[in-house]
Design a protein around this motif. Structure first.
Motif, mmCIF file in Angstrom:
data_model
loop_
_atom_site.group_PDB
_atom_site.id
_atom_site.type_symbol
_atom_site.label_atom_id
_atom_site.label_comp_id
_atom_site.label_asym_id
_atom_site.label_seq_id
_atom_site.Cartn_x
_atom_site.Cartn_y
_atom_site.Cartn_z
ATOM 1 N N MET A 53 7.377 -0.702 -0.181
ATOM 2 C CA MET A 53 6.231 0.006 -0.678
ATOM 3 C C MET A 53 6.690 1.391 -1.135
ATOM 4 O O MET A 53 7.405 2.084 -0.430
ATOM 5 C CB MET A 53 5.175 0.122 0.427
ATOM 6 C CG MET A 53 4.000 0.936 0.028
ATOM 7 S SD MET A 53 2.728 1.256 1.273
ATOM 8 C CE MET A 53 2.564 -0.229 2.170
ATOM 9 N N SER A 54 6.244 1.758 -2.285
ATOM 10 C CA SER A 54 6.633 3.062 -2.811
ATOM 11 C C SER A 54 5.809 4.163 -2.153
ATOM 12 O O SER A 54 4.748 3.914 -1.567
ATOM 13 C CB SER A 54 6.423 3.102 -4.322
ATOM 14 O OG SER A 54 5.034 3.128 -4.616
ATOM 15 N N LEU A 55 6.284 5.362 -2.277
ATOM 16 C CA LEU A 55 5.578 6.518 -1.717
ATOM 17 C C LEU A 55 4.197 6.661 -2.345
ATOM 18 O O LEU A 55 3.211 6.913 -1.648
ATOM 19 C CB LEU A 55 6.406 7.784 -1.917
ATOM 20 C CG LEU A 55 5.767 9.086 -1.449
ATOM 21 C CD1 LEU A 55 5.473 9.031 0.037
ATOM 22 C CD2 LEU A 55 6.660 10.255 -1.765
ATOM 23 N N MET A 56 4.113 6.495 -3.634
ATOM 24 C CA MET A 56 2.816 6.623 -4.323
ATOM 25 C C MET A 56 1.833 5.559 -3.859
ATOM 26 O O MET A 56 0.649 5.839 -3.660
ATOM 27 C CB MET A 56 3.004 6.544 -5.845
ATOM 28 C CG MET A 56 3.661 7.758 -6.439
ATOM 29 S SD MET A 56 2.731 9.287 -6.136
ATOM 30 C CE MET A 56 1.302 9.007 -7.146
ATOM 31 N N SER A 57 2.331 4.357 -3.669
ATOM 32 C CA SER A 57 1.479 3.276 -3.183
ATOM 33 C C SER A 57 0.956 3.588 -1.781
ATOM 34 O O SER A 57 -0.222 3.385 -1.483
ATOM 35 C CB SER A 57 2.267 1.967 -3.172
ATOM 36 O OG SER A 57 1.516 0.941 -2.609
ATOM 37 N N ALA A 58 1.830 4.085 -0.918
ATOM 38 C CA ALA A 58 1.424 4.443 0.445
ATOM 39 C C ALA A 58 0.409 5.584 0.423
ATOM 40 O O ALA A 58 -0.563 5.571 1.192
ATOM 41 C CB ALA A 58 2.647 4.832 1.264
ATOM 42 N N MET A 59 0.630 6.556 -0.447
ATOM 43 C CA MET A 59 -0.306 7.687 -0.549
ATOM 44 C C MET A 59 -1.681 7.215 -1.041
ATOM 45 O O MET A 59 -2.718 7.668 -0.541
ATOM 46 C CB MET A 59 0.259 8.754 -1.477
ATOM 47 C CG MET A 59 1.445 9.495 -0.883
ATOM 48 S SD MET A 59 2.255 10.635 -2.024
ATOM 49 C CE MET A 59 0.950 11.810 -2.344
ATOM 50 N N LEU A 60 -1.689 6.300 -1.992
ATOM 51 C CA LEU A 60 -2.950 5.775 -2.519
ATOM 52 C C LEU A 60 -3.703 5.001 -1.434
ATOM 53 O O LEU A 60 -4.911 5.167 -1.268
ATOM 54 C CB LEU A 60 -2.688 4.891 -3.738
ATOM 55 C CG LEU A 60 -3.917 4.281 -4.407
ATOM 56 C CD1 LEU A 60 -4.853 5.381 -4.914
ATOM 57 C CD2 LEU A 60 -3.498 3.369 -5.544
ATOM 58 N N LYS A 61 -2.986 4.166 -0.692
ATOM 59 C CA LYS A 61 -3.623 3.413 0.397
ATOM 60 C C LYS A 61 -4.178 4.355 1.455
ATOM 61 O O LYS A 61 -5.266 4.133 1.981
ATOM 62 C CB LYS A 61 -2.631 2.438 1.026
ATOM 63 C CG LYS A 61 -2.350 1.236 0.167
ATOM 64 C CD LYS A 61 -1.417 0.268 0.849
ATOM 65 C CE LYS A 61 -1.177 -0.942 -0.031
ATOM 66 N NZ LYS A 61 -0.401 -1.977 0.649
ATOM 67 N N THR A 62 -3.453 5.410 1.773
ATOM 68 C CA THR A 62 -3.920 6.388 2.750
ATOM 69 C C THR A 62 -5.165 7.097 2.241
ATOM 70 O O THR A 62 -6.142 7.272 2.982
ATOM 71 C CB THR A 62 -2.811 7.414 3.056
ATOM 72 O OG1 THR A 62 -1.678 6.722 3.562
ATOM 73 C CG2 THR A 62 -3.274 8.444 4.068
ATOM 74 N N TYR A 63 -5.148 7.485 0.986
ATOM 75 C CA TYR A 63 -6.305 8.154 0.386
ATOM 76 C C TYR A 63 -7.538 7.252 0.452
ATOM 77 O O TYR A 63 -8.625 7.687 0.836
ATOM 78 C CB TYR A 63 -6.002 8.545 -1.056
ATOM 79 C CG TYR A 63 -7.196 9.140 -1.767
ATOM 80 C CD1 TYR A 63 -7.546 10.471 -1.570
ATOM 81 C CD2 TYR A 63 -7.980 8.361 -2.615
ATOM 82 C CE1 TYR A 63 -8.656 11.024 -2.210
ATOM 83 C CE2 TYR A 63 -9.085 8.898 -3.254
ATOM 84 C CZ TYR A 63 -9.424 10.224 -3.042
ATOM 85 O OH TYR A 63 -10.524 10.757 -3.666
#
Length: 83
Positions: free
Chosen positions: A1-11
């Motif tokens: 999982m990319s950092l951006m994907s993880a950030m989006l899921k967290t958001y």
């Protein structure tokens, strides 16, 4: 999982209503328990009495000592220990 994907899921999770968040958490817990049952004899045996509709509180507790005793059942290979 990319950092951006993880950030989006967290958001998205941080902005969900409580009911949707609980459903997401339960879905993720079910996925983890299913994986553990399918890939570890130890967890398959430990979770044997747990049905399909369970809560986190329903899962049996384990600890490091029990896990170390059953390392071969968890990972599928022998671990050398000092005696």
């Amino acid at each position: 999982m990319s950092l951006m994907s993880a950030m989006l899921k967290t958001y998205k999770a941080n902005n969900m209503d409580e009911n949707k968040l609980k459903k997401l958490q339960q879905k993720r817990l079910n996925k983890i328990v299913k994986y553990a049952r399918e890939n570890s004899e130890y967890f398959n045996e430990l979770y044997k009495g747990v049905g399909d509709n369970f809560k986190l509180e329903d899962l049996p507790v384990t600890n490091k000592i029990d896990m170390m005793k059953n390392m071969i059942l968890i990972h599928g290979y022998m671990v050398l220990t000092r005696t």
